[in-house]
Design an enzyme around this catalytic site. Structure first.
Site, mmCIF file in Angstrom:
data_model
loop_
_atom_site.group_PDB
_atom_site.id
_atom_site.type_symbol
_atom_site.label_atom_id
_atom_site.label_comp_id
_atom_site.label_asym_id
_atom_site.label_seq_id
_atom_site.Cartn_x
_atom_site.Cartn_y
_atom_site.Cartn_z
ATOM 1 N N HIS A 56 -41.583 31.701 3.484
ATOM 2 C CA HIS A 56 -42.427 30.777 4.236
ATOM 3 C C HIS A 56 -42.522 29.443 3.497
ATOM 4 O O HIS A 56 -43.190 29.347 2.468
ATOM 5 C CB HIS A 56 -43.821 31.405 4.449
ATOM 6 N N ASN A 103 -52.005 30.696 5.452
ATOM 7 C CA ASN A 103 -52.496 30.438 6.809
ATOM 8 C C ASN A 103 -53.625 31.369 7.212
ATOM 9 O O ASN A 103 -54.445 31.019 8.051
ATOM 10 C CB ASN A 103 -51.349 30.535 7.815
#
Ligand code: COA
Length: 705
Positions: A436, A486
């Site tokens: 990511h 996140n």
């Protein structure tokens, strides 16, 4: 003498070798060892000159950073530091030559500057990076460096902490001679040649210290840069002040001034936080169940699927690191857009002088654009970077399973979706991992490596090694919705919206966070990322929302009105063609309308409440993540936030910050917010437990030596 410092004589030159792996830090015993060897050289009648060199990969990388914590916690006295050794080197009747390879950083450079001469291999690097740890040089660096390189360069090196190469150091006068070939042989020959020459001690050289007229604009400019680029930081200003003392005071008084400023920095909360970040970054690379000797398959060629913003940034990251990459998409239009974006960004870097046109061509030459899956067959790693849609990702992975070569790593850049579900679309789930990246991918340092249930150890080890090659700071995280970054950012951005619904303004919310030190406020970040991204994710996951829980209303409303953020020229702010933000009365109207519809009576909200609600919502979610072992340590969460979300490094990251506030104080506020706002503020059990025991998050972190 001791094992940390070795001594031998080559004809008429004594060679003192620091041998404190891995980087020859000046740990307890090293300065004493050097002093003892120097003493021995004085007594040895054969010896006419001395060489000081480092064993292994470096000269001396600086003070032992672990020792600073012992001083600030009171378990160790600071004493005179390195000064007695430095005077012994500087006053040695047999001239000492520092022979530098690898790094001469911090205390290492200070040692070298006290020597009569400095020679170095061209690739060596010399610097005073203390400012990156919230410190200034504390052993005469701010006094001797300007005497060698002049005031302006010394300020630059101490204020920003960037090292110079030995070749540049030779031009600056910091290195007397470059050595090609074997360093010790060259250094001994140099020392022998200089043995009977009179020494011009650095502390007695005043020629480059400048006049007040010359220096005044230099200091003014440095202070202006400190104000604009290093607004909240103490150490850069202290470094400038210490160098100013060098230009105004006799050497020994300058040393005293430096000592006082060093002390102030050392005991500051900023320095403690930055030192925490230094060690946290290195701890993050250590995975308890990953044996050090796990075989690592080298990556020679990469493939990227999806030529959108993320795909482009990831392709550039690989190309910049020297790895050829195929960037694949299904539409020629997307590839054309991608190429234009890559060319534009590289050209901007060339225009700013970051690298040459030739380097740009080389990098561009490593990126092959393709419409054909089969161009991915040769890749050692394929990174999928399409938008967040599970069905699409599964389709891509099942296709990759058919074409990728055996052993290839299959990585997904998903920021929220389940790695295990994606892996299940292949016949080789052990080869699947999350990589990511953070936007813009070629700039942001963080890489979350998401470990699926079946991700194999070699794939994990290869991912960590690759991250290092790509210049990224990697944090290995577990698989859950949003992973670490996140998952915490969701509640944080939701809370920002709730604050506005309840009465705060867009400006107030963003300002509270930028004044805390965040690179951007939560609303400006939303505009940068694109408000439609969150909107899409909310749709993808809406079936999981527990019933009856308050949902923020504003961002969906902005998206419905076509306000997608910077890319559409308007989001929380309005943007001009240079993407400069302006407050927009139209947003205030939308806010008023949403408040009316929801029956919310706006109230005055203090900056303190905004700051606490935003930060403690991060901390509370971070505590859950830690308890679920999605993050291995609280310091890993800090690294995610510092390198991926613009959290100020001088505050150490959200978990370190909570520890420094005190978990019981944090918990008290979380309980109040729980009483006021309901279940989303339910205190995390780990926060309650640690606060009850009077402990911090760091107390449960495992450190691996
Ligand atoms: N004091 C104590 N430990 C240090 C250290 C120092 N000055 N410099 C490096 N180390 C340790 C690291 O913590 C790491 O330990 P680990 O293997 O247990 O994780 C190990 O040495 C290797 O460092 P690492 O940064 O992983 O290696 P590298 O080759 O990438 O970089 C340096 C080497 C020297 C460039 C880098 O470590 C560095 O910049 N160190 C700090 C230098 C500094 O700020 N000096 C001034 C101190 S006031």
């Amino acid at each position: 003498m001791n094992d940390l410092v070795l001594y031998y004589v080559d004809g008429d030159v004594a060679v003192i070798t620091v041998n404190n792996p891995p980087v020859n830090a000046l740990s307890p015993g090293v300065p004493e060892g050097i002093a003892a060897c120097l003493q021995r050289a004085q007594q040895d009648d054969r010896v006419r000159a001395v060489v000081l060199i480092g064993a292994g990969r470096s000269f001396i990388a600086g003070a032992d950073i672990k020792e600073f914590g012992k001083i600030t916690s009171g378990s160790k006295a600071r004493g005179e530091g390195l000064h007695p050794l430095l005077y012994a080197l500087e006053d040695s009747p047999k001239p000492v030559t520092a022979a530098i390879h690898g790094q001469a950083f911090g205390g290492g450079l200070e040692v070298a500057m006290a020597c009569a001469y400095r020679v170095a291999v061209p690739e060596a690097r010399l610097g005073q990076p203390e400012v990156k740890l919230g410190l200034i040089p504390g052993a005469g660096g701010t006094q001797r460096l300007p005497r060698l390189v002049g005031v302006a360069k010394a300020i630059e090196m101490c204020q920003f902490g960037e090292p110079v190469s030995a070749s540049e150091a030779a031009r600056l006068g910091l290195v007397d001679q470059l050595v090609e070939g074997d360093l010790v042989t060259g250094a001994v020959a140099f020392a022998r040649r200089m043995a009977d020459q009179p020494v011009n001690k650095v502390r007695q050289r005043d020629a480059l210290l400048g006049t007040p007229e010359q220096n005044s604009p230099i200091f003014a400019r440095a202070r202006e840069l400190a104000q604009t680029r290093q607004r909240d930081l103490i150490a850069p200003r202290a470094a400038i002040e210490a160098i100013e003392a060098a230009t105004k005071l006799p050497f020994y008084e300058g040393i005293q001034q430096e000592a006082q400023l060093f002390e102030q920095c050392l005991f500051s909360s900023q320095s403690k936080a930055l030192i925490h970040v230094f060690f946290a970054e290195r701890a993050a690379a250590k995975i308890p169940d990953l044996p050090k000797d796990t075989p690592v398959q080298p990556v020679q060629k990469a493939g990227i699927v999806g030529a959108g913003t993320m795909g482009v940034g990831i392709a550039m990251t690989y190309a910049n690191a020297g790895i050829p990459v195929v960037l694949k998409d299904v539409s020629q239009q997307a590839l054309d857009r991608a190429l234009a974006a890559i060319q534009r960004q590289y050209a901007q870097s060339v225009a700013k002088g970051r690298f040459s046109q030739a380097v740009m061509e080389e990098r561009l030459g490593r990126i092959q654009l393709s419409l054909d899956d089969r161009d991915l067959e040769e890749a050692d790693i394929v990174v999928e970077a399409v938008f967040e849609n599970m069905a699409l990702k599964k389709e891509i992975f099942s296709r990759l399973d058919q074409i990728a070569k055996p052993g290839a790593i299959l990585a997904t850049n998903t920021s929220t979706l389940s790695i295990d579900e994606i892996a299940a679309a292949t016949s080789r789930p052990h080869q699947v991992v999350g990589h990511h990246f953070f936007s813009p991918a070629h700039v942001m340092r963080l890489l979350e490596i998401v470990r699926g249930r079946q991700t194999s150890l070699p794939v994990l080890a290869a991912s960590l090694a690759l991250a290092r090659r790509l210049g990224k700071v990697a944090v290995v995280v577990g698989n859950c919705r949003g992973f670490v970054g996140n998952r915490m950012f969701g509640p944080y951005r939701r809370e920002a919206q709730f604050l506005i619904e309840e009465g705060a303004s867009v400006e107030q919310v963003d300002r509270a966070m930028t004044e805390f030190g965040m690179a951007m406020g939560p609303l400006a970040v939303g505009d940068l990322a694109g408000l439609d991204v969150g909107w899409r994710i909310r749709r993808e996951f809406q079936h999981l929302d527990p019933p009856g829980v308050r949902k923020p209303l504003l961002e969906d409303r902005l998206v419905e009105k076509g306000r997608l953020g910077q890319k559409s020229g308007a989001g929380w702010y309005r943007y001009d063609e240079n993407r400069k933000p302006y407050f927009d009365p139209a947003v205030d109207e939308i806010i008023d309308q949403v408040r009316r519809e929801a029956g919310i009576q706006p109230r005055l909200i203090s900056q303190q409440e905004i700051t606490e609600r935003l930060l403690y919502t991060l901390v509370n979610e971070g505590a859950r993540i830690l308890e679920e072992k999605i993050a291995l340590r609280s310091s890993d969460i800090d690294i995610v936030y510092v390198y991926g979300y613009g959290f100020p490094a001088h505050r150490g990251g959200p978990m370190f910050y909570a520890d420094s506030v005190g978990l019981s104080a944090v918990l008290e506020r979380v309980r109040e917010f729980h009483a006021q706002h309901g279940s989303r503020w339910q205190p995390a059990p780990l926060l309650e437990r640690l606060a009850g025991q009077g402990r911090g998050f760091s107390s449960i972190d495992t450190s691996i030596a």
